[in-house]
Design an enzyme around this catalytic site. Structure first.
Site, short mmCIF file in Angstrom:
data_model
loop_
_atom_site.label_atom_id
_atom_site.label_comp_id
_atom_site.label_asym_id
_atom_site.label_seq_id
_atom_site.Cartn_x
_atom_site.Cartn_y
_atom_site.Cartn_z
N TYR A 64 -0.48 -14.62 3.24
CA TYR A 64 -0.91 -13.61 2.28
C TYR A 64 -2.24 -12.98 2.70
CZ TYR A 64 3.12 -14.41 -1.01
OH TYR A 64 4.48 -14.30 -1.43
N HIS A 117 6.48 -7.70 -9.46
CA HIS A 117 6.35 -8.62 -8.62
C HIS A 117 4.56 -9.26 -8.57
CE1 HIS A 117 10.63 -7.69 -7.24
NE2 HIS A 117 10.68 -8.21 -8.60
N ASN A 209 16.34 7.26 0.15
CA ASN A 209 16.09 6.14 1.10
C ASN A 209 16.54 6.57 2.65
OD1 ASN A 209 16.64 3.54 2.56
ND2 ASN A 209 16.50 2.81 0.58
N GLU A 211 18.05 4.78 4.51
CA GLU A 211 19.32 4.07 5.01
C GLU A 211 20.42 3.91 3.92
OE1 GLU A 211 17.55 3.46 8.47
OE2 GLU A 211 19.58 2.65 8.05
#
Ligand code: BV8
Length: 237
Positions: A64, A117, A209, A211
């Site tokens: 981190y 998150h 995106n 992909e």
């Protein structure tokens, strides 16, 4: 592209869901990109767990710290800026939902982004803090710790197996269920419950995106290109 641009102009409520690909052009490797250095032999989804941290706090804290240093050196890209500018020009029309913990949306001016998150630059105590646990007075170390009870500081992010912040998730689900259009940008669509937001969107779903992704089959349109190239075009009035 033209068709989607028309959908953007016509939409009253737009939800935007972003993932690591949103920050790739800023220089932040995605979760899929090969890990470098000490962590090259580790799968990020193994490192980002309470088990891994308890088993080897120094190594996970180091990972981190490495990511924090890297993110602190980069800047939001044209995609981040286009989203923030659109929200400022059209107050109340967009809800920005991100899986990213890098804070680049917020640094671009999207201060109301729903960070599902967490935030990599924030810390919290690993175990329920006691009276002796004072973050400002934590003993230096990797990780810093309470020199009375040994409690450790950990990054204030959501690790795998941990619940998302309830109010943030509820606000994101509300935005998905109320949107006319959802832009899903730079995410592989494998991590839940975040990816589930694209599947519960009430409005049209557009994937941006480079992909193919797990969510393409659930989309009304798929735009193959990068976030920093396509978003400024898509969000121009
Ligand atoms: C939980 C913070 C329960 C940490 C992260 C349902 C089905 C299957 C599994 C599950 C399920 N429900 C729950 C699970 C388990 C698990 C999960 O989803 N596992 C997956 C792997 C199968 N979910 C959880 O554990 C969640 N918690 O369920 O708790 C619970 C409930 C109550 C009580 C107790 C427990 C927690 C999930 C959150 C984990 N934390 N991050 C940290 O960052 O260190 S997730 C992390 O990985 C990121 O935040 C992100 O979400 C994910 C990575 O995905 P992406 O962002 O999509 O990135 P990726 O690299 O995969 O893809 C990049 C994409 O960008 C690619 O498609 C690429 O093509 C594209 N791209 C690249 N460059 C560009 C681009 N696109 C555009 N432009 C470019 N330039």
């Amino acid at each position: 592209m033209e068709q989607v641009h028309g959908w953007v102009r016509a939409a009253r409520r737009i939800a935007v869901l972003t993932g690591a690909g949103m920050s790739a052009e800023s220089g932040v490797p995605t979760f899929r990109d090969a890990q470098t250095g000490l962590w090259s032999k580790f799968d990020p989804m193994q490192l980002a767990t309470e088990e891994a941290f308890r088993a080897n706090p120094q190594m996970v804290w180091g990972w981190y710290a490495f990511r924090r240093e890297m993110i602190a050196k980069v800047d939001p890209n044209a995609g981040h800026r286009a989203l923030a500018a659109f929200a400022q020009r059209h107050p109340g029309r967009t809800t920005l939902i991100t899986q990213n913990v890098d804070g680049l949306h917020q640094r671009a001016g999207a201060t109301h982004a729903l960070a599902l998150h967490g935030n990599i630059f924030e810390d919290k105590w690993l175990d329920t803090p006691k009276a002796c646990c004072n973050k400002e007075a934590a003993a230096a170390g990797s990780p810093p710790y309470c020199d009375q009870c040994g409690n450790m500081l950990r990054p204030d992010v959501v690790w795998f197996g941990e619940p998302l912040p309830l109010r943030t998730l509820a606000a994101a689900q509300e935005a998905a269920q109320a949107c006319d259009l959802m832009l899903v940008v730079g995410t592989s669509g494998v991590v839940y419950p975040a990816a589930g937001l694209a599947r519960m969107a009430a409005g049209k779903v557009v994937i941006v995106n480079t992909e193919p992704t797990e969510l393409d089959e659930a989309a009304d349109a798929v735009l193959r290109g990068t976030a920093a190239q396509l978003l400024p075009q898509l969000l121009e009035d």
